[in-house]
Motif scaffolding. Structure first.
Motif, PDB file in Angstrom:
ATOM      1  N   ASN A 124       0.848  -1.191   0.000  1.00 50.03           N
ATOM      2  CA  ASN A 124       0.000   0.000   0.000  1.00 50.03           C
ATOM      3  C   ASN A 124       0.888   1.248   0.000  1.00 50.03           C
ATOM      4  OD1 ASN A 124       0.877   0.409   2.647  1.00 50.03           O
ATOM      5  ND2 ASN A 124      -0.904  -0.616   3.508  1.00 50.03           N
ATOM      6  N   GLN A 125       0.260   2.422  -0.077  1.00 50.53           N
ATOM      7  CA  GLN A 125       1.036   3.658  -0.232  1.00 50.53           C
ATOM      8  C   GLN A 125       1.938   3.932   0.965  1.00 50.53           C
ATOM      9  OE1 GLN A 125       0.693   5.012  -3.265  1.00 50.53           O
ATOM     10  NE2 GLN A 125       2.292   6.506  -2.881  1.00 50.53           N
ATOM     11  N   SER A 126       1.516   3.557   2.168  1.00 54.11           N
ATOM     12  CA  SER A 126       2.372   3.843   3.331  1.00 54.11           C
ATOM     13  C   SER A 126       3.605   2.936   3.327  1.00 54.11           C
ATOM     14  CB  SER A 126       1.591   3.803   4.641  1.00 54.11           C
ATOM     15  OG  SER A 126       1.517   2.518   5.153  1.00 54.11           O
ATOM     16  N   GLN A 167      -4.065  14.197   0.174  1.00 56.30           N
ATOM     17  CA  GLN A 167      -3.471  12.955   0.678  1.00 56.30           C
ATOM     18  C   GLN A 167      -4.505  11.971   1.236  1.00 56.30           C
ATOM     19  OE1 GLN A 167      -1.490  13.288   4.594  1.00 56.30           O
ATOM     20  NE2 GLN A 167      -1.160  15.426   4.045  1.00 56.30           N
ATOM     21  N   GLY A 168      -4.399  10.748   0.805  1.00 50.28           N
ATOM     22  CA  GLY A 168      -5.296   9.696   1.277  1.00 50.28           C
ATOM     23  C   GLY A 168      -6.622   9.641   0.547  1.00 50.28           C
ATOM     24  N   THR A 183     -14.267   9.876  -3.223  1.00 52.53           N
ATOM     25  CA  THR A 183     -13.723   8.838  -2.343  1.00 52.53           C
ATOM     26  C   THR A 183     -14.849   8.153  -1.574  1.00 52.53           C
ATOM     27  OG1 THR A 183     -11.740  10.210  -2.123  1.00 52.53           O
ATOM     28  CG2 THR A 183     -11.929   8.330  -0.640  1.00 52.53           C
ATOM     29  N   LEU A 188     -11.363   3.928   2.217  1.00 48.79           N
ATOM     30  CA  LEU A 188     -10.157   4.763   2.351  1.00 48.79           C
ATOM     31  C   LEU A 188     -10.341   5.895   3.361  1.00 48.79           C
ATOM     32  CD1 LEU A 188      -8.932   5.229  -1.334  1.00 48.79           C
ATOM     33  CD2 LEU A 188      -8.069   3.639   0.390  1.00 48.79           C
ATOM     34  N   LYS A 197     -11.980  12.313   7.728  1.00 48.03           N
ATOM     35  CA  LYS A 197     -11.237  13.402   7.082  1.00 48.03           C
ATOM     36  C   LYS A 197     -12.162  14.550   6.697  1.00 48.03           C
ATOM     37  CE  LYS A 197      -7.033  13.431   4.466  1.00 48.03           C
ATOM     38  NZ  LYS A 197      -6.177  13.590   5.618  1.00 48.03           N
TER      39      LYS A 197
END
Ligand code: 4GM
Length: 224
Positions: free
Chosen positions: A91-93, A168-169, A211, A218, A222
């Motif tokens: 994953n991205q992290s 981001q995210g 999203t 995800l 937020k």
């Protein structure tokens, strides 16, 4: 950032000579070293695999050739990654974390598999790019190189890096270019207003909305 690839198919990696990654290579921002496992065969026919103990279909890559190809890389500090469907899903992290390494060694296996003993001996981390099976680890290795290289200083332009931190995210907001009307569909009025504050607000709202609809998983929390 240096990537050393252990593979039976080094020619596949010519895909990385194109576009942004190709430019990053030319500019020496990343270094991709291709090591052909077959070059380490001791056999006069360049044999690298043999039948599996216990029987069964297919062939297994022999541990000594894989080990010797690994030993040809003289860097004690490099991290060895094995691309396999059994690995932890990327994953991205994880991508961000790996981009902090100096040198990654990527071991590409095959449908036939690699003798477990050499995997146990040299591999630090097993990674999968998703829950599906491919014929080899080469495409996953390229996915890793592409995703990691984006975090190397100078590979992306400053604007793209800023855009990424902006949303981001979240998924990307929709983009439009000329013509103003395409098949009767107009470009959203606000994007033509020149009011950058309102445009940013609209883009953030759209990113959040998209999203929520397409990938609600995800969103942790937020809303702001
Ligand atoms: C089995 C063991 C990686 C198969 C090791 C590799 C999918 C992925 C292979 C291997 C692969 C993945 C080759 N298929 N999901 N096939 O990342 O290298």
């Amino acid at each position: 950032m240096k990537f050393s690839i252990l593979t039976l198919f080094p020619e596949m990696f010519s895909a990385l000579d194109e576009s942004i990654i190709g430019r990053a290579k030319e500019n020496k921002l990343i270094d991709i070293e291709l090591i052909n496992i077959r070059d380490f065969s001791k056999d006069k026919h360049k044999k690298v695999d043999d039948t599996p103990y216990g029987g069964g279909a297919g062939m297994v890559l022999m541990p000594n050739v894989v080990y010797d190809s690994y030993k040809s890389i003289k860097d004690e500090n490099a991290k060895v990654i094995y691309l396999s469907p059994q690995g932890k899903v990327l994953n991205q992290s994880k991508v961000k974390e790996l981009s902090k390494e100096n040198h990654l060694i990527l071991l590409c296996g095959h449908y036939e598999g690699i003798d477990q003993r050499v995997i146990d001996e040299i591999v630090d981390e097993e990674i999968s790019i998703g829950d599906y099976v491919l014929t080899g680890g080469e495409l996953p290795a390229m996915v890793l190189i592409d995703s990691i290289s984006r975090y190397v200083d100078g590979v992306l332009n400053k604007e793209s890096t800023q855009e990424e931190s902006f949303s981001q995210g979240l998924l990307e907001y929709p983009q439009y270019t000329r013509p103003e009307i395409f098949l009767g569909m107009e470009v959203p009025e606000i994007l033509k207003s020149g009011h950058h504050e309102n445009i940013n607000k609209w883009r953030k709202e759209k990113a959040l909305e998209i999203t929520k609809v397409k990938r609600p998983d995800l969103i942790i929390k937020k809303e702001d």
